[in-house]
Design an enzyme around this catalytic site. Structure first.
Site, short mmCIF file in Angstrom:
data_model
loop_
_atom_site.label_atom_id
_atom_site.label_comp_id
_atom_site.label_asym_id
_atom_site.label_seq_id
_atom_site.Cartn_x
_atom_site.Cartn_y
_atom_site.Cartn_z
N ARG A 148 -38.57 15.03 -18.90
CA ARG A 148 -38.15 15.70 -17.81
C ARG A 148 -37.90 17.62 -17.50
O ARG A 148 -37.99 18.04 -19.18
CB ARG A 148 -36.10 15.84 -18.03
CG ARG A 148 -35.72 14.24 -17.15
CD ARG A 148 -34.68 13.65 -17.59
NE ARG A 148 -34.32 14.00 -19.03
CZ ARG A 148 -33.51 14.33 -19.43
NH1 ARG A 148 -31.67 14.54 -18.72
NH2 ARG A 148 -32.56 14.22 -20.62
N SER A 155 -40.92 14.64 -28.53
CA SER A 155 -39.84 13.53 -29.37
C SER A 155 -41.11 12.65 -30.31
O SER A 155 -41.14 11.82 -29.87
CB SER A 155 -38.96 12.20 -28.69
OG SER A 155 -38.42 13.78 -28.26
N ASP A 195 -35.95 14.73 -30.49
CA ASP A 195 -34.82 14.51 -29.28
C ASP A 195 -33.93 14.44 -30.67
O ASP A 195 -32.59 14.20 -29.81
CB ASP A 195 -35.17 13.18 -28.76
CG ASP A 195 -36.04 12.04 -29.29
OD1 ASP A 195 -36.41 12.19 -31.13
OD2 ASP A 195 -36.02 11.39 -28.91
#
Ligand code: BGC
Length: 524
Positions: free
Chosen positions: A142, A212, A265
């Site tokens: 994203r 992540s 994350d």
């Protein structure tokens, strides 16, 4: 954030069995059953053994009863091997706390890496300005644009775009992956420029990059990839500075952006939740993968050799997915899954509790149950044979089926595995398998949280000190029975008094906004 909906490259299981092997193994099971069943059922008819076949279902009620008994035995064995009594969970929690200390002591001191994030100040709410976030950790990434308005206004605006990563890029080369990400980022920025030209008043765009995977950081905005996890395996990226890789790819696209922070994350979740609540002590992800981050006193980190940060604190990216303890209830299904995975011997805790794997564990159990008992009749097993074909969202749907005849389970078995004509008894067994696997996951997850509280000395009530655990990830968000079981198990482990001071909070989108917030707090 996903919880296993992504396809980690389906493969034929190396332990795959065709119908012929299935038939043979079913006969073997019948022979074994003679030893297992009470004497009254011991004389399984030779007729059954000679006529049973997956192609012709001329099976008598008595034989159906025997098949069910074999299937039930598989479920009973699983139940026993996946048992997580509170005493075992307490051992897991202590082992987690012990590994945390060992990992802080020296580099390589534990399988739990306890990586330094170089984030020594978390957002306070006073951050202002326009910041960007890039969130890479699953099969989608994203891009975000976040406008922060300070204490009163907080997040004034947040726009984001989600892009699916083509599967071949997850095992290609580093430059292909980062090239793709940078080109999508460039497109996002170009669209934005069309809308408004004076967004930044001549300032360079500041980007927070959530990556992540385990990264050994060298500063708050640089770090080398230790290894890939989940469904990624891009060999030439391991050992490289991921920010440098991204920066090079952005330059090739002519993008004038500065990576102000590189975070995990779990760190983003901690930061995002702390922005709204200063009692947040840890950020945890239960999604496709799992991980935890928490705030440690810098002087309690013996392996930290640099000057102590002014704040006296350091956020630790635990990488707890790699935790292992002899107390973990690992079954033959987990061992086989691990052996055939992209990272054998690694991430064992993650393989027991995260969204990428729960559906796959259930698939393996169903396959064994079918092969041993013939309970799924003459259905073609090619879908049940495919690794990762049954995903965690599928087992979640079946597990939550509340229709009296388990109609949804029947539909899912048909739609996903091509299995039809199941009896209600069989469907109940399927639900029970989902329950055993998800409950074990949730209870082990709660033990991990209890381990962090133990390490932080917050497992007893200290002057009503509040401890908030912020959790993000699709598994926690969408698999209700998982999250409910996690919370009730945590209460069970902490006891009534202490659990009053511990709050579990769903922290939405920490991995996206968190990166932008840390980029902002670094640039203050
Ligand atoms: C990775 C972690 C990550 C977690 C959740 C794990 O597989 O190793 O870095 O935080 O997944 O996305």
């Amino acid at each position: 954030m996903g919880f296993g909906e992504a396809a980690p490259r389906e493969r034929e299981s190396s332990s795959a069995h065709g119908p012929r092997e299935a038939k043979r193994s079913c006969r073997g099971a019948m022979a074994a059953l003679r030893l297992l069943l009470p004497p009254s059922t011991n004389n399984v008819s030779p007729f059954f053994l000679s006529t049973f076949s997956f192609g012709s279902l001329s099976i008598r009620p008595r034989e159906i009863g025997i098949m069910a008994a074999v299937a039930e035995q598989v479920v009973a064995d699983l139940r026993e091997k996946c048992a997580t009594p509170a005493s075992l969970l307490r051992d897991v929690a202590s082992a987690m706390a012990g590994e945390m200390s060992a990992g802080l002591e020296e580099e390589g001191g534990s399988k739990v890496k306890m990586l330094l994030s170089y984030v020594d100040k978390l957002p306070t709410g006073r951050e202002e300005g326009l910041f960007y976030g890039l969130d890479l950790g699953g099969t989608n990434f994203r891009v975000l644009k976040v406008q922060l308005g300070g204490t009163k206004k907080r997040v004034v605006d947040c726009e984001s775009r989600e892009v699916t990563i083509p599967p071949h890029l997850m095992s290609g080369t580093s430059s292909e992956l980062f090239g793709f990400i940078a080109s999508e980022l460039a497109e996002f920025v170009a669209d934005e420029e069309e809308e408004s030209t004076d967004l930044l008043n001549g300032k360079k765009r500041e980007l927070g990059f959530t990556f992540s995977f385990p990264v050994r950081q060298t500063s708050v905005a640089s770090g080398t990839l230790v290894k890939w996890t989940k469904a990624f395996s891009i060999d030439d990226a391991v050992g490289k500075d991921v920010v440098a890789e991204l920066q090079t790819a952005m330059e090739k696209q002519g993008l004038d952006m500065h990576v102000a922070a590189l975070i995990n994350d779990a760190v983003g979740t901690l930061a995002g939740a702390r922005y709204y609540d200063e009692d947040v002590v840890a950020g945890i992800i239960f999604g496709t993968g799992t991980n935890a981050a928490y705030v440690e006193k810098a002087n309690a980190i013996p392996k930290w050799e640099e000057n102590l940060p002014n704040s006296g604190d350091m956020v630790i990216n635990m990488e707890w997915g790699n935790f292992f303890s002899c107390h973990l209830p690992v079954t033959e299904f987990d061992q086989e899954l691990d052996k055939e995975s992209l990272n054998p011997g690694e991430q064992i805790y993650e393989k027991l509790i995260s969204g990428m794997y729960l559906g796959e564990i259930v698939r393996r159990v169903l396959l064994k149950m079918s092969l041993q008992s013939g309970i799924f009749g003459d259905n073609d097993h090619c879908k049940l044979n495919k690794q990762f074909h049954l995903r965690t969202p599928h087992i979640s749907t079946m597990h939550h089926d509340e229709t009296p005849d388990l109609k949804i389970v029947s539909e899912k078995l048909h739609e996903i595995l091509g299995i039809t004509d199941t009896s209600l008894e069989t469907r109940k067994m399927v639900v029970e398998i989902c329950d055993i696997v998800a409950r074990r996951a949730a209870r082990l997850a709660a033990a991990g949280v209890a381990g962090i509280l133990l390490k932080l000395d917050r497992n007893g009530s200290v002057d009503n000190q509040r401890s908030v655990i912020a959790i993000d990830g699709g598994l926690f968000e969408h698999y209700t029975k998982f999250s409910e079981c996690l919370e009730s198990t945590l209460d069970e482990l902490l006891g009534v008094e202490v659990s009053k001071s511990v709050t579990v909070k769903h922290a939405n989108d920490g991995s996206g906004i968190g990166a932008a917030l840390i980029a902002a707090s670094q640039s203050r």
